[in-house]
Every structure is written in C-alpha cells, then in structure tokens.
Design a protein around this motif. Structure first.
Motif, short mmCIF file in Angstrom:
data_model
loop_
_atom_site.label_atom_id
_atom_site.label_comp_id
_atom_site.label_asym_id
_atom_site.label_seq_id
_atom_site.Cartn_x
_atom_site.Cartn_y
_atom_site.Cartn_z
N UNK A 65 0.81 -1.22 0.00
CA UNK A 65 0.00 0.00 0.00
C UNK A 65 0.84 1.27 0.00
N UNK A 66 2.15 1.13 -0.22
CA UNK A 66 3.06 2.26 -0.08
C UNK A 66 3.34 2.93 -1.44
N UNK A 67 3.21 4.27 -1.45
CA UNK A 67 3.50 5.06 -2.65
C UNK A 67 4.81 5.82 -2.43
N UNK A 68 5.71 5.71 -3.41
CA UNK A 68 7.04 6.33 -3.33
C UNK A 68 7.19 7.39 -4.41
N UNK A 69 7.93 8.45 -4.07
CA UNK A 69 8.29 9.49 -5.02
C UNK A 69 9.79 9.68 -4.99
N UNK A 70 10.45 9.44 -6.12
CA UNK A 70 11.91 9.56 -6.23
C UNK A 70 12.19 10.81 -7.06
N UNK A 71 12.48 11.94 -6.38
CA UNK A 71 12.45 13.24 -7.04
C UNK A 71 13.69 13.55 -7.88
N UNK A 72 14.82 13.03 -7.54
CA UNK A 72 16.03 13.21 -8.35
C UNK A 72 16.54 11.81 -8.68
N UNK A 73 15.78 11.10 -9.50
CA UNK A 73 15.95 9.65 -9.63
C UNK A 73 17.32 9.24 -10.14
N UNK A 74 17.88 9.99 -11.09
CA UNK A 74 19.23 9.67 -11.57
C UNK A 74 19.34 8.26 -12.10
N UNK A 75 20.07 7.43 -11.39
CA UNK A 75 20.27 6.03 -11.79
C UNK A 75 19.04 5.16 -11.53
N UNK A 76 18.14 5.65 -10.66
CA UNK A 76 16.98 4.84 -10.28
C UNK A 76 17.28 3.83 -9.20
N UNK A 77 18.47 3.89 -8.58
CA UNK A 77 18.85 2.89 -7.58
C UNK A 77 17.84 2.82 -6.44
N UNK A 78 17.37 3.96 -5.98
CA UNK A 78 16.41 3.97 -4.87
C UNK A 78 15.02 3.56 -5.32
N UNK A 79 14.57 4.14 -6.41
CA UNK A 79 13.21 3.85 -6.88
C UNK A 79 13.01 2.41 -7.30
N UNK A 80 13.97 1.85 -8.03
CA UNK A 80 13.83 0.45 -8.45
C UNK A 80 13.96 -0.50 -7.26
N UNK A 81 14.73 -0.10 -6.27
CA UNK A 81 14.82 -0.92 -5.06
C UNK A 81 13.46 -0.99 -4.37
N UNK A 82 12.78 0.16 -4.27
CA UNK A 82 11.45 0.18 -3.66
C UNK A 82 10.46 -0.64 -4.47
N UNK A 83 10.52 -0.51 -5.80
CA UNK A 83 9.62 -1.28 -6.66
C UNK A 83 9.88 -2.77 -6.53
N UNK A 84 11.14 -3.15 -6.44
CA UNK A 84 11.50 -4.57 -6.31
C UNK A 84 10.93 -5.17 -5.04
N UNK A 85 10.83 -4.35 -4.01
CA UNK A 85 10.34 -4.84 -2.72
C UNK A 85 8.81 -4.83 -2.62
N UNK A 86 8.14 -4.46 -3.71
CA UNK A 86 6.69 -4.59 -3.76
C UNK A 86 5.91 -3.33 -3.51
N UNK A 87 6.54 -2.15 -3.66
CA UNK A 87 5.82 -0.90 -3.48
C UNK A 87 4.61 -0.84 -4.42
N UNK A 88 3.51 -0.27 -3.94
CA UNK A 88 2.32 -0.15 -4.78
C UNK A 88 2.60 0.71 -6.00
N UNK A 89 3.35 1.81 -5.80
CA UNK A 89 3.70 2.68 -6.92
C UNK A 89 5.00 3.41 -6.61
N UNK A 90 5.77 3.64 -7.67
CA UNK A 90 7.01 4.41 -7.57
C UNK A 90 7.02 5.39 -8.73
N UNK A 91 7.05 6.67 -8.40
CA UNK A 91 7.13 7.72 -9.42
C UNK A 91 8.55 8.26 -9.43
N UNK A 92 9.25 8.07 -10.55
CA UNK A 92 10.62 8.53 -10.69
C UNK A 92 10.64 9.81 -11.51
#
Length: 211
Positions: A65-92
């Motif tokens: 049920x967790x929504x993530x916002x990756x504001x300076x995504x760059x490589x996507x290391x943080x955002x893709x990590x959150x998505x891999x762990x099952x986040x409901x949504x990740x906006x990069x």
C-alpha cells in the motif's frame, strides 16, 4: 634470460559499463545499466541496505500500500529498489532527458508495472503534485550535492506526505539538526541517521507540532 615486459596498451583501459545492483525483493541481484553523466552517483549498496531496513520497519513491512516518489531519480537505484520490494507505486522524476530515457529502458527491462517515469523539474513538479492533492508514504531526496537543492525542496515535501510519511535525504555534509536550526530544516526531525564515507543520510519526518 630476462623476459621482455609486455608493451603497455595505448590510451585508457577499457572500463565495464556502469551498473547498479538491486539488493532485495523480486529483482534481487539484477544489474541495471547507469548513464555515465556528471553528478550522477548511485546510492551505494551498503547505504541502500540500511535505508531500506529503516523504511521497512517504519512501514511495518506493508509495501503493498506504499507510494514512493523519487524526485532526483538519476540512476533509479532507490526507486527500483522500492519497486523490487513490492511498493504499490514508484514515481521517478528526472529533468535530464538521457537519464529519464535510461530509467524508462530499465523499467521496461524489468517489466516494472508499478514504476512511472516523468521528465520534469523537481521543484515545479512538487508544487503541481501538491496542488493536485497527491500524497506519498516515502519521498527520496538525493539531489546533486553542490546545487543547494535540498534546502529548496525539503520544505515543499511536507505537503506531499501522507500521515506518518517520511523523507529520505542524502547529502554531502551533515544536516544542521542541533542548536539553531535553519528555516528550511525547521519542523523536521531525524528519526534515523548515519554516515558512510562522505555520504550523510537521514530518514526525516515532520515534527508533530509542525505536521
């Protein structure tokens, strides 16, 4: 007889393409290419492991049920990590065209249906998202250190957080959390913090009186 030394190759040695490794979740150990661009520095594995342990504890392991916002995504290391762990949504979000296209390519490679990529200026987008009433459980802030962007964008993030939401901030110097706190940092408390090499990183939440 002494062997002749092999001639040294001309020019710089060939380097392997830059990559980031996902460290947990459904895409654990997947390697994703990273654009070779000035100022783009993926969050180190050790730091990500610590940070995502913090976040998992705060979320009570409820990633669905967790929504993530990756504001300076760059490589996507943080955002893709959150998505891999099952986040409901990740906006990069990234305002650099080649970086945004690389994020899209990596999303498509992983078939990450929970990831969306926006090419936009983070400061402008934050205001637009707040006006539209969008809210997030976790916001990642890992801007280029030398541009002073954290001081500009952190005060705007409070309006984007859900109740009990949090901000992960990564900086090249310690945040001035003791003594006379600057206005841009006022109303925030660090619930977790650590340092790895020259990287300072924090999990921040709005103070109850300032939420």
């Amino acid at each position: 007889m002494q062997k002749k030394s092999s001639p040294k190759p001309h020019g710089a040695p060939r380097l392997a393409p830059r990559q980031v490794r996902i460290i947990g979740g459904m895409w654990k150990r997947a390697l994703l290419p990273v654009l070779d661009a000035e100022g783009l520095r993926p969050t180190p594995d050790r730091v990500r492991e610590t940070v995502f342990n913090w976040i998992n504890h705060q979320l009570g392991s409820d990633w669905d049920n967790a929504a993530f916002l990756d504001l300076f995504a760059g490589s996507g290391a943080l955002g893709f990590e959150a998505a891999s762990r099952g986040a409901a949504s990740v906006t990069m979000v990234d305002n650099h065209g080649p970086a945004a296209r690389q994020l899209e390519a990596n999303r498509d490679k992983l078939k990450a249906g929970n990831v969306s990529v926006l090419r936009a200026d983070a400061l402008t987008l934050v205001r637009d998202l707040a006006a539209r009433g969008q809210r997030f459980d976790v916001i990642f802030l890992d801007p280029p250190y030398q541009l002073g962007l954290l001081t500009q964008i952190l005060p705007l993030c409070r309006a984007l957080l859900k109740e009990d939401g949090m901000v992960y901030a990564e900086t090249g110097e310690a945040l001035p959390l003791e003594g006379e706190v600057p206005d841009w940092l006022g109303g925030w408390e660090a619930i977790r913090e650590d340092k790895a090499g020259m990287v300072y990183y924090y999990l921040l939440k709005p103070q109850a009186s300032a939420a």
